[in-house]
Design an enzyme around this catalytic site. Sequence first.
Site, PDB file in Angstrom:
ATOM      1  NE  ARG A  15      76.273  50.285  19.390  1.00  0.00           N
ATOM      2  CZ  ARG A  15      75.402  50.858  20.210  1.00  0.00           C
ATOM      3  NH1 ARG A  15      74.173  51.094  19.798  1.00  0.00           N
ATOM      4  NH2 ARG A  15      75.750  51.200  21.431  1.00  0.00           N
ATOM      5  CD  GLU A  44      66.428  49.554  10.796  1.00  0.00           C
ATOM      6  OE1 GLU A  44      65.464  48.813  11.055  1.00  0.00           O
ATOM      7  OE2 GLU A  44      67.611  49.177  10.812  1.00  0.00           O
ATOM      8  N   PRO A  79      64.889  55.287  21.600  1.00  0.00           N
ATOM      9  CG  PRO A  79      65.266  53.282  22.734  1.00  0.00           C
ATOM     10  CD  PRO A  79      64.663  53.855  21.512  1.00  0.00           C
ATOM     11  CG  ASN A  80      69.408  56.603  25.017  1.00  0.00           C
ATOM     12  OD1 ASN A  80      69.126  57.219  26.038  1.00  0.00           O
ATOM     13  ND2 ASN A  80      69.594  55.295  25.006  1.00  0.00           N
ATOM     14  NE  ARG A 126      73.324  57.664  23.008  1.00  0.00           N
ATOM     15  CZ  ARG A 126      72.935  56.838  22.037  1.00  0.00           C
ATOM     16  NH1 ARG A 126      72.077  57.228  21.127  1.00  0.00           N
ATOM     17  NH2 ARG A 126      73.386  55.607  21.982  1.00  0.00           N
TER      18      ARG A 126
END
Length: 144
Positions: A111, A98, A9-10, A17
């Site tokens: 986070r 990742e 997402p995003n 952003r």
Amino acid sequence: MKILVINGPNINFLGIREKSVYGKEDYDYLLNLIAEKGKETGCSIEVFQSNHEGAIIDRLQDAYFDGTEGIVINPGAYTHYSYAIRDALASITVPKIEVHISDITKREEFRRVSVTAPVCDGQIYGQGLNGYLLAIDKILQKNS
């Protein structure tokens, strides 16, 4: 070699952003950067982005069957709580790295926790968009 890059997402909002966190380069810039890496290395690199958890899981499951030999994933916010994506990653035995654009160890407390990293073969963070290229290199090293 066939590599899949998954963005959560995003990530498609790069350059829009929080530029102070994620930089000013947009998503097309990232796509071009990855495409150039594919040409340079002779790899077939597919990039998939979704804001939907189920779509990411579906694509991971498809990777099990489609000959994907390595996965680079930036799960976005799903990093911190998606046990469903974690389980999908755990089901796939190809190398998985990742990636996070920002340094997640120096950001908000939530986070700093990744539920997906333990089922990956490595994690790269704080390297900006270059982290994707480093992750591709790690996949290539693991498959050589």
